[in-house]
Write a protein that holds these residues in place. Structure first.
Motif, mmCIF file in Angstrom:
data_model
loop_
_atom_site.group_PDB
_atom_site.id
_atom_site.type_symbol
_atom_site.label_atom_id
_atom_site.label_comp_id
_atom_site.label_asym_id
_atom_site.label_seq_id
_atom_site.Cartn_x
_atom_site.Cartn_y
_atom_site.Cartn_z
ATOM 1 N N ARG A 179 -50.861 -8.692 -14.609
ATOM 2 C CA ARG A 179 -50.462 -10.085 -14.863
ATOM 3 C C ARG A 179 -49.414 -10.132 -15.980
ATOM 4 O O ARG A 179 -48.425 -10.839 -15.907
ATOM 5 C CB ARG A 179 -51.682 -10.927 -15.236
ATOM 6 C CG ARG A 179 -51.371 -12.375 -15.522
ATOM 7 C CD ARG A 179 -51.627 -13.263 -14.344
ATOM 8 N NE ARG A 179 -53.042 -13.538 -14.207
ATOM 9 C CZ ARG A 179 -53.634 -14.617 -14.713
ATOM 10 N NH1 ARG A 179 -52.927 -15.516 -15.347
ATOM 11 N NH2 ARG A 179 -54.911 -14.809 -14.552
ATOM 12 N N ARG A 212 -51.545 -23.319 -11.547
ATOM 13 C CA ARG A 212 -52.738 -23.044 -10.736
ATOM 14 C C ARG A 212 -52.908 -24.096 -9.636
ATOM 15 O O ARG A 212 -53.329 -23.791 -8.519
ATOM 16 C CB ARG A 212 -53.983 -23.030 -11.642
ATOM 17 C CG ARG A 212 -54.099 -21.751 -12.469
ATOM 18 C CD ARG A 212 -55.226 -21.851 -13.487
ATOM 19 N NE ARG A 212 -55.324 -20.659 -14.286
ATOM 20 C CZ ARG A 212 -56.250 -19.705 -14.127
ATOM 21 N NH1 ARG A 212 -57.188 -19.844 -13.223
ATOM 22 N NH2 ARG A 212 -56.252 -18.627 -14.893
ATOM 23 N N ARG A 257 -40.674 -24.301 -11.025
ATOM 24 C CA ARG A 257 -40.769 -24.365 -12.482
ATOM 25 C C ARG A 257 -40.064 -25.612 -13.005
ATOM 26 O O ARG A 257 -40.561 -26.293 -13.894
ATOM 27 C CB ARG A 257 -40.168 -23.113 -13.152
ATOM 28 C CG ARG A 257 -40.849 -21.812 -12.804
ATOM 29 C CD ARG A 257 -40.516 -20.717 -13.811
ATOM 30 N NE ARG A 257 -41.144 -20.976 -15.093
ATOM 31 C CZ ARG A 257 -42.394 -20.632 -15.410
ATOM 32 N NH1 ARG A 257 -43.153 -19.980 -14.553
ATOM 33 N NH2 ARG A 257 -42.883 -20.928 -16.588
ATOM 34 N N ASP A 261 -45.762 -11.726 -15.648
ATOM 35 C CA ASP A 261 -45.376 -12.878 -16.486
ATOM 36 C C ASP A 261 -44.223 -12.552 -17.444
ATOM 37 O O ASP A 261 -43.416 -13.421 -17.778
ATOM 38 C CB ASP A 261 -46.593 -13.407 -17.268
ATOM 39 C CG ASP A 261 -47.630 -14.077 -16.361
ATOM 40 O OD1 ASP A 261 -47.311 -14.322 -15.180
ATOM 41 O OD2 ASP A 261 -48.754 -14.353 -16.830
ATOM 42 N N ASP A 267 -44.092 -20.424 -21.598
ATOM 43 C CA ASP A 267 -42.683 -20.719 -21.895
ATOM 44 C C ASP A 267 -42.539 -22.022 -22.683
ATOM 45 O O ASP A 267 -41.539 -22.704 -22.574
ATOM 46 C CB ASP A 267 -41.903 -20.849 -20.574
ATOM 47 C CG ASP A 267 -42.452 -21.968 -19.686
ATOM 48 O OD1 ASP A 267 -43.599 -22.398 -19.916
ATOM 49 O OD2 ASP A 267 -41.731 -22.425 -18.790
#
Ligand code: DC
Length: 230
Positions: free
Chosen positions: A181, A54, A109, A185, A132
């Motif tokens: 979402r 975010r 990431r 995801d 994850d």
């Protein structure tokens, strides 16, 4: 010494070792609340990894940059300070949506995962929640939980949440957002949301927060007891 005392002593001993708990699950599954309760109970630091994605999305929006600007996303990810995440500013609905979009960038990431692993490596351990954690960030976590609930139940919870803060929203709109979402995801190619093979599944569709916490606590206590053969 009686059995209860031996048990408590064993647990205390177990607590002096590192304990890492990973909690993954889709949006509004209750994983954040569960993570906070477990962290409190076991006196562990807690990291909501969603906030780091975010924070990157927030920085891009603030700079007027598109959410697929890889260079700016990398720059923003490098400057994320996990100790200084403004939970209030980052909690807005549109920031969560944007976070889900920037989270598909593999280079971004990698930067965030490195910071999250450093957090998890603290001497006492930690509780981390996200998408994850059990699969990528902490594949060796001591206890892995995958928290889920039907999309309808999650949408109803989110609506109650919004209304309890004086806001208004349409159930159907929330449900459609949650489904989109979930798709994003679970469908991305890098680190998609899925349960680790050794994760314990907790379906909270018909469970209270308290019941979910008690079920999770039992699993953690069993792991600690096994560690010490008690
Ligand atoms: O948990 P959250 O709603 O704050 O997460 C926002 C988005 O960030 C989520 O839709 C996908 C991304 N995210 C991720 O890809 N990996 C994580 N470990 C945590 C969040």
């Amino acid at each position: 010494m009686d059995v209860a005392n031996t048990f408590i002593l064993g647990l205390k001993r177990a607590m002096s070792e590192q304990l890492v708990i990973s909690i993954d699950g889709p949006a509004a599954s209750g994983k954040g609340t569960l993570a906070r309760r477990l962290a409190d109970y076991y006196h562990l630091p807690h990291l909501d990894t969603g906030l780091s994605y975010r924070a990157v999305a927030y920085a891009l929006i603030a700079r007027g940059a598109p959410l697929d600007d890889v260079e700016k996303a990398i720059e923003a990810a490098r400057s994320v300070d996990l100790a200084n995440l403004d939970k209030h500013a980052l909690s807005a609905h549109h920031v969560g949506e944007a976070a889900s979009r920037v989270a598909v960038i593999p280079e971004l990431r990698r930067i965030l995962v490195e910071k999250q692993r450093e957090f998890a490596g603290r001497p006492a351990g930690a509780v981390l929640d996200g998408r994850d954690i059990g699969t990528v960030v902490c594949p060796d976590a001591d206890v892995k939980l995958y928290v889920t609930a039907s999309a309808e139940v999650r949408a109803a919870r989110r609506l109650r949440d919004i209304e309890s803060r004086g806001g208004t929203a349409e159930f159907d709109e929330i449900l459609s957002d949650i489904r989109k979402r979930d798709e994003r995801d679970t469908g991305r190619s890098d680190s998609p949301l899925r349960p680790a093979v050794d994760a314990h599944l907790l379906d909270t569709s018909k469970m209270s927060i308290e019941a979910a916490f008690q079920a999770a606590r039992k699993l953690v206590d069993e792991t600690l007891a096994k560690r010490n053969d008690i």
